[in-house]
Scaffold this active site. Structure first.
Site, PDB file in Angstrom:
ATOM      1  N   HIS A  29      -0.604  -0.113   3.732  1.00 55.53           N
ATOM      2  CA  HIS A  29      -0.611  -1.006   2.565  1.00 55.53           C
ATOM      3  C   HIS A  29       0.074  -0.348   1.373  1.00 55.53           C
ATOM      4  O   HIS A  29       0.965  -0.940   0.745  1.00 55.53           O
ATOM      5  CB  HIS A  29      -2.059  -1.362   2.225  1.00 55.53           C
ATOM      6  CG  HIS A  29      -2.206  -2.244   1.018  1.00 55.53           C
ATOM      7  ND1 HIS A  29      -2.368  -3.605   1.113  1.00 55.53           N
ATOM      8  CD2 HIS A  29      -2.205  -1.957  -0.320  1.00 55.53           C
ATOM      9  CE1 HIS A  29      -2.463  -4.119  -0.095  1.00 55.53           C
ATOM     10  NE2 HIS A  29      -2.371  -3.137  -0.990  1.00 55.53           N
ATOM     11  N   GLU A  30      -0.340   0.869   1.060  1.00 51.98           N
ATOM     12  CA  GLU A  30       0.219   1.550  -0.105  1.00 51.98           C
ATOM     13  C   GLU A  30       1.681   1.923   0.110  1.00 51.98           C
ATOM     14  O   GLU A  30       2.471   1.934  -0.835  1.00 51.98           O
ATOM     15  CB  GLU A  30      -0.612   2.784  -0.440  1.00 51.98           C
ATOM     16  CG  GLU A  30      -2.058   2.491  -0.823  1.00 51.98           C
ATOM     17  CD  GLU A  30      -2.176   1.551  -2.011  1.00 51.98           C
ATOM     18  OE1 GLU A  30      -1.245   1.505  -2.849  1.00 51.98           O
ATOM     19  OE2 GLU A  30      -3.195   0.841  -2.098  1.00 51.98           O
ATOM     20  N   HIS A  33       3.804  -0.930  -0.952  1.00 50.79           N
ATOM     21  CA  HIS A  33       4.041  -0.912  -2.401  1.00 50.79           C
ATOM     22  C   HIS A  33       5.100   0.131  -2.760  1.00 50.79           C
ATOM     23  O   HIS A  33       6.020  -0.133  -3.533  1.00 50.79           O
ATOM     24  CB  HIS A  33       2.739  -0.572  -3.142  1.00 50.79           C
ATOM     25  CG  HIS A  33       1.709  -1.654  -3.130  1.00 50.79           C
ATOM     26  ND1 HIS A  33       2.003  -2.971  -3.392  1.00 50.79           N
ATOM     27  CD2 HIS A  33       0.357  -1.607  -2.919  1.00 50.79           C
ATOM     28  CE1 HIS A  33       0.889  -3.696  -3.329  1.00 50.79           C
ATOM     29  NE2 HIS A  33      -0.112  -2.886  -3.034  1.00 50.79           N
TER      30      HIS A  33
END
Length: 442
Positions: A29-30, A33
């Site tokens: 997920h990170e 980003h």
């Protein structure tokens, strides 16, 4: 003392499995980003897996500090100028020459893409996992053909062999897999039937068991069956002393018990027979018309004593299957959330960190494939949760960006502070509510 040590070992295994699964999901997920932010010209100062004291760190040539922190319950990317790990609220002062490299100073498209990339990365992870598993395991061939034959309990006749093509059962034609499932529902309870198969080019009749025997294919986490220690592959031989031969008999007896304890005589390959006492739980079950409450012990069946013969799917077929599975989890999350908010199902259907950790530990105990598939399920669910339009979540940021795109200006700092406080309170309340359900709704 032995029981205590065993339980401590189970708790340790659950924690390790949960941390591993969460680290993979959060890391992906990170990274979504981070990488899209980098492509958009936004500089990342810190990429952290976990919170709290730093255990390990390394600074790359772009100046980003990669670190692993002591509390493995999440992670974050802190971009240049961010006030905090959530990238919420007005940022820290930076050199005006570097403002374009901050999230706040980036173009709207760059901010939107960077924030949306986190949940999107979760959906991609789920799709890749499901597609990879189906590519490795294969898909059933169109013909109703036996792949591998499973062990059967003593007294159950099974003369099927790998490679047999099933033509009929007890005189009922079986032209395809739906017809086999239909036969499993319709045939009466009996120890054996005549199976007509094509073997080595010739039609032969052999004796075989019920096509939908009381064979446990799956065990639901935090269920009565899971608590009692039942496992996939177990075969239920009797219920309260009465022999059973098809899975539907189990459903009927559980419903008839009306919440009372039932005694199962269970055969396990390599271990023999043992008795298990279970108390069914009242649960909300999705149906074609909504939801209904039923007594359940938490096992799935309707798989026979053999696995289908499989073929290797093409890459696009596997990818389509992965996308469809990810989409079904998103749709199920939406319908489940709506059903809970509208009162169709009870609030106990919402679990917290404890139930997720227990489910993760049980998936890891079942096997590597189950654990990987569970990571795919969790990743899709966490991706969905993050796109909800709640401030402090990615969906809240996207809602603010949408407002800016429509009105031509971002929300005022005062509105951001108020909405962020409300969103934080909502998320914390949801976490506390989930944890309370973990404790009370057992």
């Amino acid at each position: 003392m032995i029981d205590i040590i065993s339980q401590l070992g189970g708790v340790a295994w659950t924690i390790v499995a949960f941390v591993v699964a969460l680290s993979i999901i959060v890391g992906v997920h990170e990274y979504g980003h981070y990488i899209v932010g980098r492509w958009s010209g936004i500089r990342a100062e810190v990429f952290s897996l976990g919170f709290g004291p730093r255990l390990w760190s390394r600074r790359d040539r772009r100046g980003t500090l990669w670190q692993v922190a002591a509390i493995p319950l999440g992670g974050y990317v802190r971009f240049l100028g961010d006030a905090d790990a959530a990238s919420a609220g007005p940022g820290r002062p930076v050199d005006p020459a570097l403002r374009r490299q901050t999230l706040e100073g980036a173009p709207l498209w760059g901010r939107f893409a960077t924030v949306a990339a986190g949940p999107l990365a979760n959906f991609i992870l789920s799709t890749v996992i499901f597609a990879a598993v189906i590519a490795i395991q294969g898909v059933a061939v169109d013909r109703v053909q036996v792949g591998e034959v499973a062990p059967t309990p003593p007294g159950i006749v099974n003369e099927l062999r790998p490679g047999d093509e099933i033509l009929s059962i007890d005189g009922r034609p079986v032209p395809d897999w739906p017809a086999l499932f239909s036969a499993g529902r319709d045939l009466p309870a009996a120890a054996a039937f005549d199976w007509t198969v094509r073997r080595d080019g010739a039609e032969v009749t052999v004796r075989g068991p019920h096509p939908a025997p009381p064979l446990i294919a799956g065990v639901a986490p935090r269920s009565a069956a899971s608590g009692a220690g039942l496992r996939p592959g177990d075969v239920i031989r009797a219920i309260d002393g009465t022999p059973v031969f098809r899975f539907d008999e189990l459903r009927q007896r559980v419903e008839a018990a009306n919440g009372g304890a039932i005694l199962l005589r269970v055969w396990r390959p390599g271990a023999g027979e043992a008795d298990y006492t279970l108390v069914p739980k009242r649960q909300d079950l999705p149906t074609a018309d909504g939801y209904e409450k039923r007594w359940l012990i938490g096992v799935t069946g309707d798989s026979g004593y053999f696995t289908p013969a499989t073929r290797a799917p093409g890459p696009f077929e596997a990818l389509r299957t992965g996308i469809a599975q990810t989409w079904s989890i998103i749709v199920g999350s939406v319908s489940g959330l709506w059903a809970m908010l509208s009162g169709q199902i009870g609030s106990c259907n919402l679990g917290g960190a404890i139930s997720i950790a227990e489910s993760t530990g049980q998936a890891a105990t079942t096997g590597f494939t189950s654990f990987v598939l569970w990571i795919g399920v969790l990743s899709a669910a966490i991706g969905f949760l993050n796109i909800l339009p709640v401030p402090v979540l990615d969906g809240g940021h996207l809602a603010f960006f949408t407002w800016e795109a429509v009105t031509g200006r971002p929300p005022s700092p005062r509105a951001l502070r108020i909405l962020t406080s409300i969103g934080l309170a909502a998320v914390l309340s949801l976490m506390i509510f989930g944890l309370s359900n973990d404790i009370l709704c057992r």
